[in-house]
Design a protein around this motif. Structure first.
Motif, short mmCIF file in Angstrom:
data_model
loop_
_atom_site.label_atom_id
_atom_site.label_comp_id
_atom_site.label_asym_id
_atom_site.label_seq_id
_atom_site.Cartn_x
_atom_site.Cartn_y
_atom_site.Cartn_z
N GLN A 24 20.23 33.70 39.79
CA GLN A 24 21.22 34.68 40.22
C GLN A 24 20.51 35.67 41.14
OE1 GLN A 24 22.84 36.43 36.66
NE2 GLN A 24 24.68 35.22 36.91
N ILE A 25 21.22 36.13 42.14
CA ILE A 25 20.68 37.14 43.05
C ILE A 25 21.55 38.37 42.92
CG2 ILE A 25 20.14 37.71 45.44
CD1 ILE A 25 19.98 34.65 45.94
N LYS A 26 20.92 39.48 42.59
CA LYS A 26 21.65 40.74 42.42
C LYS A 26 20.85 41.87 43.03
CE LYS A 26 24.19 39.39 38.38
NZ LYS A 26 24.70 39.74 37.10
N ARG A 27 21.50 43.01 43.19
CA ARG A 27 20.80 44.21 43.67
C ARG A 27 20.43 45.07 42.47
NH1 ARG A 27 20.15 44.87 48.87
NH2 ARG A 27 21.45 43.68 50.29
N ASP A 28 19.24 45.65 42.51
CA ASP A 28 18.81 46.55 41.44
C ASP A 28 19.31 47.96 41.72
OD1 ASP A 28 17.12 47.58 43.38
OD2 ASP A 28 15.28 46.80 42.47
N ASN A 29 18.91 48.91 40.90
CA ASN A 29 19.36 50.29 41.05
C ASN A 29 18.91 50.92 42.36
OD1 ASN A 29 20.59 50.10 38.58
ND2 ASN A 29 18.86 50.96 37.47
N ALA A 30 17.84 50.42 42.95
CA ALA A 30 17.34 50.94 44.22
C ALA A 30 17.90 50.15 45.40
CB ALA A 30 15.81 50.90 44.24
N ASP A 31 18.92 49.32 45.16
CA ASP A 31 19.60 48.52 46.18
C ASP A 31 18.71 47.44 46.80
OD1 ASP A 31 22.10 47.99 47.33
OD2 ASP A 31 21.54 48.97 49.20
N ASN A 32 17.72 46.97 46.06
CA ASN A 32 16.87 45.87 46.50
C ASN A 32 17.38 44.57 45.88
OD1 ASN A 32 14.95 47.59 47.85
ND2 ASN A 32 14.22 48.17 45.82
N LEU A 33 17.28 43.49 46.63
CA LEU A 33 17.68 42.19 46.09
C LEU A 33 16.64 41.71 45.08
CD1 LEU A 33 18.88 40.36 49.32
CD2 LEU A 33 20.28 41.06 47.39
N CYS A 34 17.12 41.18 43.96
CA CYS A 34 16.25 40.64 42.91
C CYS A 34 16.73 39.25 42.53
CB CYS A 34 16.31 41.51 41.67
SG CYS A 34 15.70 43.16 41.91
N ILE A 35 15.78 38.41 42.14
CA ILE A 35 16.10 37.08 41.66
C ILE A 35 16.02 37.14 40.14
CG2 ILE A 35 15.41 34.67 41.63
CD1 ILE A 35 14.13 35.18 44.38
N ILE A 36 17.09 36.69 39.50
CA ILE A 36 17.19 36.79 38.04
C ILE A 36 17.36 35.39 37.45
CG2 ILE A 36 18.58 37.73 36.14
CD1 ILE A 36 19.38 39.98 38.10
N ASN A 37 16.61 35.13 36.38
CA ASN A 37 16.71 33.88 35.65
C ASN A 37 16.77 34.23 34.17
OD1 ASN A 37 16.83 31.16 35.18
ND2 ASN A 37 14.64 30.84 35.32
N ASN A 38 17.82 33.80 33.51
CA ASN A 38 18.01 34.10 32.08
C ASN A 38 17.90 35.60 31.80
OD1 ASN A 38 18.36 31.38 31.45
ND2 ASN A 38 16.17 31.08 31.23
N ARG A 39 18.55 36.39 32.64
CA ARG A 39 18.64 37.85 32.50
C ARG A 39 17.32 38.58 32.71
NH1 ARG A 39 23.06 38.36 27.66
NH2 ARG A 39 24.38 36.72 28.47
N HIS A 40 16.30 37.90 33.21
CA HIS A 40 15.01 38.53 33.48
C HIS A 40 14.75 38.47 34.99
CE1 HIS A 40 14.79 38.14 29.27
NE2 HIS A 40 13.48 38.07 29.13
N ILE A 41 14.26 39.57 35.54
CA ILE A 41 13.91 39.59 36.96
C ILE A 41 12.64 38.77 37.14
CG2 ILE A 41 13.15 41.02 38.89
CD1 ILE A 41 14.94 43.25 37.78
N ILE A 42 12.72 37.74 37.97
CA ILE A 42 11.56 36.88 38.19
C ILE A 42 11.01 37.00 39.60
CG2 ILE A 42 12.21 35.21 36.41
CD1 ILE A 42 13.16 33.38 38.76
N GLY A 43 11.71 37.73 40.46
CA GLY A 43 11.23 37.86 41.82
C GLY A 43 11.99 38.92 42.58
N ASP A 44 11.44 39.26 43.72
CA ASP A 44 12.06 40.27 44.57
C ASP A 44 12.52 39.64 45.87
OD1 ASP A 44 9.70 39.76 45.88
OD2 ASP A 44 8.91 41.78 45.70
N GLU A 45 12.86 40.48 46.83
CA GLU A 45 13.36 40.01 48.11
C GLU A 45 12.34 39.14 48.84
OE1 GLU A 45 15.47 42.29 51.80
OE2 GLU A 45 15.77 43.06 49.78
N THR A 46 11.06 39.43 48.66
CA THR A 46 10.01 38.65 49.31
C THR A 46 10.02 37.21 48.80
OG1 THR A 46 8.66 40.64 49.48
CG2 THR A 46 7.52 38.55 49.77
N LEU A 47 10.20 37.03 47.50
CA LEU A 47 10.28 35.68 46.94
C LEU A 47 11.52 34.97 47.46
CD1 LEU A 47 9.23 33.46 45.09
CD2 LEU A 47 10.45 34.56 43.21
N LEU A 48 12.63 35.68 47.55
CA LEU A 48 13.86 35.08 48.07
C LEU A 48 13.66 34.64 49.53
CD1 LEU A 48 16.80 34.32 47.73
CD2 LEU A 48 17.42 36.68 48.32
N GLU A 49 12.97 35.44 50.30
CA GLU A 49 12.68 35.07 51.70
C GLU A 49 11.86 33.79 51.76
OE1 GLU A 49 10.82 38.68 53.04
OE2 GLU A 49 12.74 39.64 53.48
#
Length: 81
Positions: A24-49
């Motif tokens: 899942q890709i969602k935005r965190d409280n600071a409006d940054n994209l995060c990659i989420i797997n099983n409700r845990h953040i596993i990566g940031d925008e750099t990993l998505l790129e």
């Protein structure tokens, strides 16, 4: 798996692709994209790129502009069971 419309810049061109990602890709409280797997953040925008770059075999640096979920097959299946 969720289907996303990923808008990004590469080699000075703005474009988008529709990709099926196992996260899942969602935005965190600071409006940054995060990659989420099983409700845990596993990566940031750099990993998505990097994921987009590898999946689409782009040699230029990728800058993600937006990620929009189009549908999540797992959600739709569970509603009809």
């Amino acid at each position: 798996m969720p289907l996303y419309r990923i808008s990004f810049m590469a080699a000075g061109l703005k474009t988008y692709e529709v990709l099926e990602l196992p996260y899942q890709i969602k935005r965190d409280n600071a409006d940054n994209l995060c990659i989420i797997n099983n409700r845990h953040i596993i990566g940031d925008e750099t990993l998505l790129e990097r994921l987009v770059q590898e999946r689409l075999q782009i040699t230029h640096q990728v800058c993600i502009l937006e990620a929009t979920m189009l549908c999540d097959e797992t959600d739709s299946r569970s509603q009809f069971e």
